[in-house]
Design a protein around this motif. Sequence first.
Motif, PDB file in Angstrom:
ATOM      1  N   GLU A 183       0.782  -1.236   0.000  1.00 16.71           N
ATOM      2  CA  GLU A 183       0.000   0.000   0.000  1.00 16.71           C
ATOM      3  C   GLU A 183       0.816   1.290   0.000  1.00 16.71           C
ATOM      4  OE1 GLU A 183      -2.509  -0.348   3.392  1.00 16.71           O
ATOM      5  OE2 GLU A 183      -0.864  -0.562   4.815  1.00 16.71           O
ATOM      6  N   TRP A 184       2.129   1.206  -0.163  1.00 16.20           N
ATOM      7  CA  TRP A 184       2.972   2.397  -0.163  1.00 16.20           C
ATOM      8  C   TRP A 184       3.450   2.685  -1.582  1.00 16.20           C
ATOM      9  CZ3 TRP A 184       3.750   5.329   4.216  1.00 16.20           C
ATOM     10  CH2 TRP A 184       3.360   4.747   5.433  1.00 16.20           C
ATOM     11  N   LYS A 211       1.339   6.391   1.780  1.00 16.45           N
ATOM     12  CA  LYS A 211       0.370   5.320   2.002  1.00 16.45           C
ATOM     13  C   LYS A 211      -0.898   5.634   1.222  1.00 16.45           C
ATOM     14  CE  LYS A 211      -1.027   2.289   5.750  1.00 16.45           C
ATOM     15  NZ  LYS A 211      -0.967   2.080   7.221  1.00 16.45           N
ATOM     16  N   ARG A 212      -1.259   4.761   0.294  1.00 16.24           N
ATOM     17  CA  ARG A 212      -2.388   5.014  -0.591  1.00 16.24           C
ATOM     18  C   ARG A 212      -3.589   4.147  -0.217  1.00 16.24           C
ATOM     19  NH1 ARG A 212      -1.216   9.855  -2.739  1.00 16.24           N
ATOM     20  NH2 ARG A 212       0.532   9.818  -4.209  1.00 16.24           N
ATOM     21  N   ARG A 215      -5.146   2.529  -5.178  1.00 13.05           N
ATOM     22  CA  ARG A 215      -4.350   1.410  -5.672  1.00 13.05           C
ATOM     23  C   ARG A 215      -5.120   0.629  -6.733  1.00 13.05           C
ATOM     24  NH1 ARG A 215      -4.021   0.430  -0.182  1.00 13.05           N
ATOM     25  NH2 ARG A 215      -4.735  -1.743  -0.436  1.00 13.05           N
ATOM     26  N   THR A 216      -6.433   0.518  -6.552  1.00 15.45           N
ATOM     27  CA  THR A 216      -7.254  -0.154  -7.557  1.00 15.45           C
ATOM     28  C   THR A 216      -7.265   0.631  -8.856  1.00 15.45           C
ATOM     29  OG1 THR A 216      -8.658  -1.034  -5.798  1.00 15.45           O
ATOM     30  CG2 THR A 216      -9.547  -1.091  -8.037  1.00 15.45           C
ATOM     31  N   ASN A 229      -9.090  11.394 -11.838  1.00 15.60           N
ATOM     32  CA  ASN A 229      -8.507  12.630 -11.306  1.00 15.60           C
ATOM     33  C   ASN A 229      -7.510  12.320 -10.190  1.00 15.60           C
ATOM     34  OD1 ASN A 229      -8.547  15.667 -11.171  1.00 15.60           O
ATOM     35  ND2 ASN A 229      -9.187  15.215  -9.090  1.00 15.60           N
ATOM     36  N   ALA A 230      -7.813  11.316  -9.368  1.00 13.00           N
ATOM     37  CA  ALA A 230      -6.934  10.979  -8.244  1.00 13.00           C
ATOM     38  C   ALA A 230      -5.565  10.506  -8.710  1.00 13.00           C
ATOM     39  CB  ALA A 230      -7.594   9.913  -7.375  1.00 13.00           C
ATOM     40  N   ILE A 231      -5.539   9.721  -9.798  1.00 16.22           N
ATOM     41  CA  ILE A 231      -4.222   9.215 -10.231  1.00 16.22           C
ATOM     42  C   ILE A 231      -3.525  10.190 -11.180  1.00 16.22           C
ATOM     43  CG2 ILE A 231      -4.790   6.795  -9.864  1.00 16.22           C
ATOM     44  CD1 ILE A 231      -5.294   6.496 -12.816  1.00 16.22           C
TER      45      ILE A 231
END
Length: 252
Positions: free
Chosen positions: A50-51, A76-77, A82-83, A242-244
């Motif tokens: 998760e990092w 830490k995501r 991550r998906t 937008n998040a990525i």
Amino acid sequence: MTEFIEAREGMPFQLDGKESTITRGPRGLYLDVTNGFSKAIALGEIVAKEWEVVRPYPTDAFNDEIDPGVSAVLIKRPTRYRTALAARAFIKGRDLHEEAGPVGLRALFRSFGGTVIQPGGLSDRDAERFPGRTARIHGPGDITIFLQDGEDQACRNELMALVIAVQELRWETYEDCYYQGSLDLSLGDARNTHPVAHFFAAMLLVPQDYAARAVDIPSAESVGAELKVEPATVQDAHQLWNAITNPEQPRS
């Protein structure tokens, strides 16, 4: 607040309870875990599940200088981020959004060994044993979806995308691709019952350029009508892309 770690050259830090270090080598960065492993890592890679490893940036809110002693920053995501990265990698790997317009879902579904059973196609015995079942993953290259009366094209598109997402995420979890047995799925409320697959499917259904247009509910409804996708899924895709594209970089 999002957790982050400033990894300094050769200095140990705790990564999920394990003492670790990041060093620079002739071919890039290396992550060393005490009594564990050593591996080359790339910027943008997810480590320890998760990092995310990112390029050093100013982490002090009162100082815009980048500390030269920092080799990388680990952030830490959350699961949805991550998906989204996994979905983007899948989309890029198959060139799914390289051409204008939505993905040819039916062709993609067939490439996964998908079979569509029309409404009423379930046997009475199966219908009784698996009420509400909408899909079965038999194994790699063998998927069946069961359509129901009253479902519009948007529902059917989302069902195909969701089953592809479940299959991809399932075999990604087991790196040796060991056969895990058949899996029956009820995906009528996937946003709540299968959120990880829903996030993956949302990006599959809505290309980034379409998602960028969905800045409010009316525009999401317009995009959804064009793509035959539910507006709420369009909104989710908008937030995920937008998040990525603009990932959070937390500061102290």
